[in-house]
Every structure is written in C-alpha cells, then in structure tokens.
Design a protein around this motif. Structure first.
Motif: not given
Length: 389
Positions: A285-312
């Motif tokens: 989650l925090k790696a995706a946040e860092n990608a958002s801060v550095t303006d890399r939306p494509d990376l944010v979306l790729r990282l989001a695909e690997r996050i198991p939301f059912s566990s949150l």
C-alpha cells in the motif's frame, strides 16, 4: 516572511532558469508558476511544490517554508472543541471529585470505545471522548498505561481531523508518559504522521530515522511486535523522504520495511492495535502511495492489482488512503468513471472518514473541471467532501 512563490523565484533564478524552462522541467503549468511568483497564490499543493523542488534540485521544504497550521472547517473545529479542552485542561485533584473514576471503570470504557476509533465513528467520539479523557487524567499515576493508550488514540483522531495543535498536545503527553521504548515508538509512529500532515518533512524524516535506529531488532530473533514497530517507522521515513524530493532515502527505507514485512510473513497488529497493523500488504500500500506522490499513475494501478483487498477491513485508513491514490491515478490517466467509483466505494464504507480528506476534494475538483455538466451523484459527492460548485 517569504512566500512559497518568492522562494521558487529565488531558487529558479539561482539555477538560471526561465519560468518557461522551469515549467517544462517540472511539469507544472507556467500559469501556476507565474501566479505563485507574482503573489496571486500564497502557496501551492505539496505535490506541486515537490515537482518544482525536484526540477530545481532542492528539498521540497526549501520551497514550502512554514509548517501548515490547523486548517479544518469551522464546523469541524466546533465539533472537537470539548476534546481540545479536555486535552489541555489540568486534571481534577485527587479527593476533590465526589464520584472519582476507578481504574477498572476507565479501562473498560476505553476498551468499549476503541471500536469507535477503528470504525471512524467521529460523531460518537466527539461526545464520548471528553469525559473519558478527564476520567483518565483523574486516575493519577495508577492510570498511566490506560492514559497513554487513550492519548495515542486521541492524538491520532486529532491528526485525522486536522486539529494539529491538539494532536501535538496529546501525542507529546503520551510520549512523556511512555513506560518503555516500544510504547514510545507506538506514539512516535503517529507523531511522524502529524509532522507529515503539517508539511514538516525534515522533522518527520529525522524523527522516524532516529526511532527506527533505536528500535531496530536483531532479525534472527526479533518478535513480531518489534518487526512491526520498526517497519512502521521505516515507512514513515520513506513517506517523508519521497515527499521531500529524496528518492534514494525513500527507496532505502522502503526496502528495509519490506525486509521486515517478509520476516514477519503476515499482517500483524502489536497488542491488537489497529493503528500499527503491519506486514507485506501494508508495505505494498505504501509503495503505491510513494508512486502516487512521484506522479507515476501507471505504476500505482499496476501495484494496486497485486494488493489483496479482501484481507483489509473496509474502515482501514491505509486501505482507503490507497483507494484515493487509485482514484487519483484513474483521473490522471483519463478514466473518470473508475475514479468516481472509488470515491463512492470509500464513502459507502467510511462515510465519516471521507469528508476529512482534502485529497478527496482535490481529486473530485480535477475530475469536475474536465466535465461540462455534472451528474446528480457528482453534486452529492461534492457536498460530502466539502467542494463548492
């Protein structure tokens, strides 16, 4: 006192850049740069200052200057007035209360109140918290551990609702009363978040690194609590560094946090504390946040695909902050329907949390600015996040 625009102009000239050249190097519009430098805008969003700082090769705080003051709405300030007074008012002296609280009674009340914190039940907390704070204070020395936990929660709540001065009071009191290094580190974790929200990036980084160094465990025999505590401090250091245009330091801290999460092997909450849940998913989650801060939306979306939301949990602030990052990435890539769907999802799950998020307001503002007409749902969401139309 110099403004952000004056600082941008000063550094730009030292670098020998024109406004046009700075706009091209930073990705910030020349209109924004001109308005800043001409004083038409006192400051800019931290994301904008970070882009300018990166292009000018200075820390973000060199341009941001003074830390942010409490900037909550008048309605929010009024809601938490009694809580602020309870945090700052001296406790009732022992023997002067006709019906003094007991340690067992306050401990039970705190236990029953914690779900209100984890569930973002702000309206209920504004009513219940003042009396609980006063009772915990009245316990004196015997109530130390209960009082520290309550102050940690109150400090977190005040950061969440942008009551920064009250948050600092609560957290510094909790830190002063901490019995050991681990209890103190739990408070410092939230104190670092306060510094981040105030824009005091250098202070947040230094504080996180200092405590991470002091709590670093021996990996071969570290307990889950030690790994989680150390890992969160590293995440705070990474968050401060990436916002302050220090990508190397941000990446190094994130790698160490990832190593701690791998050693832990799962999401773990020390002492069942929802504020300190840490593990591989939290690091993602925090790696995706860092990608958002550095303006890399494509990376944010790729990282989001690997996050198991059912566990949150739906009320997880880390989960919902991540969904805002995903919504922001969708806006930046032109997928407005999916962006709005994320806002609706957060509102359905955490209706009292979303209105306190300036980030949500910024996302919706950019979305709306690209449309000629607004749907009824968009107008309703604007009301939720406090965006005037």
């Amino acid at each position: 006192m110099t403004t952000a625009g004056q600082r941008v102009k000063e550094v730009r000239k030292r670098r020998g850049l024109t406004q046009t050249e700075l706009a091209k190097a930073s990705g910030v519009s020349i209109s924004t740069i001109r308005k800043l430098e001409q004083g038409e805008r006192e400051t800019a969003r931290l994301e904008t200052l970070r882009k300018l700082a990166q292009a000018l090769r200075v820390p973000t705080m060199r341009l941001a200057g003074e830390p942010r003051k409490d900037d909550a709405s008048a309605e929010t300030v009024d809601r938490w007035r009694a809580v602020r007074e309870a945090l700052e008012r001296p406790p009732v002296a022992p023997g002067l209360d006709d019906d003094p609280p007991t340690l067992g009674g306050v401990r039970t009340a705190l236990y029953e109140t914690e779900p209100l914190f984890s569930g973002d039940r702000f309206a209920a907390l504004s009513v219940m918290l003042p009396a609980l704070l006063r009772d915990a204070d009245a316990l004196g020395a015997e109530g130390r551990s209960v009082r520290v936990r309550l102050l940690q929660l109150a400090g977190w709540l005040m950061v969440q609702t942008r009551q920064f001065k009250a948050a600092e009071t609560a957290l510094e009191r909790a830190l002063d009363d901490s019995a050991d290094r681990m209890e103190g580190a739990a408070t410092v974790n939230t104190l670092c978040w306060l510094r981040l929200r105030q824009g005091e990036l250098g202070k947040a980084f230094d504080l996180a690194v200092k405590w991470a160094d002091e709590t670093e465990p021996r990996m071969s025999r570290a307990t889950p609590s030690e790994l989680a505590t150390w890992g969160w401090l590293l995440l705070r250091a990474s968050a401060a560094a990436v916002r302050n245009s220090q990508p190397g330091e941000a990446e190094d801290a994130l790698k160490l946090a990832s190593a701690a999460s791998v050693a832990l092997g799962r999401e773990y909450a020390p002492d069942n504390d929802f504020l300190r849940v840490f593990g591989p998913t939290t690091v993602k989650l925090k790696a995706a946040e860092n990608a958002s801060v550095t303006d890399r939306p494509d990376l944010v979306l790729r990282l989001a695909e690997r996050i198991p939301f059912s566990s949150l949990k739906p009320t997880s602030n880390n989960r919902n902050r991540h969904l805002l990052d995903v919504a922001d990435a969708h806006v930046k890539t032109g997928n407005y329907a999916d962006a709005f769907e994320k806002l609706e999802q957060i509102h359905a799950d955490s209706p009292e949390w979303l209105p306190n998020q300036r980030y949500a307001r910024d996302i919706l503002r950019r979305m709306i600015s690209r449309r000629r007409t607004l749907t009824a749902e968009m107008r309703a969401m604007a009301d939720v996040v406090g965006l005037p139309l």
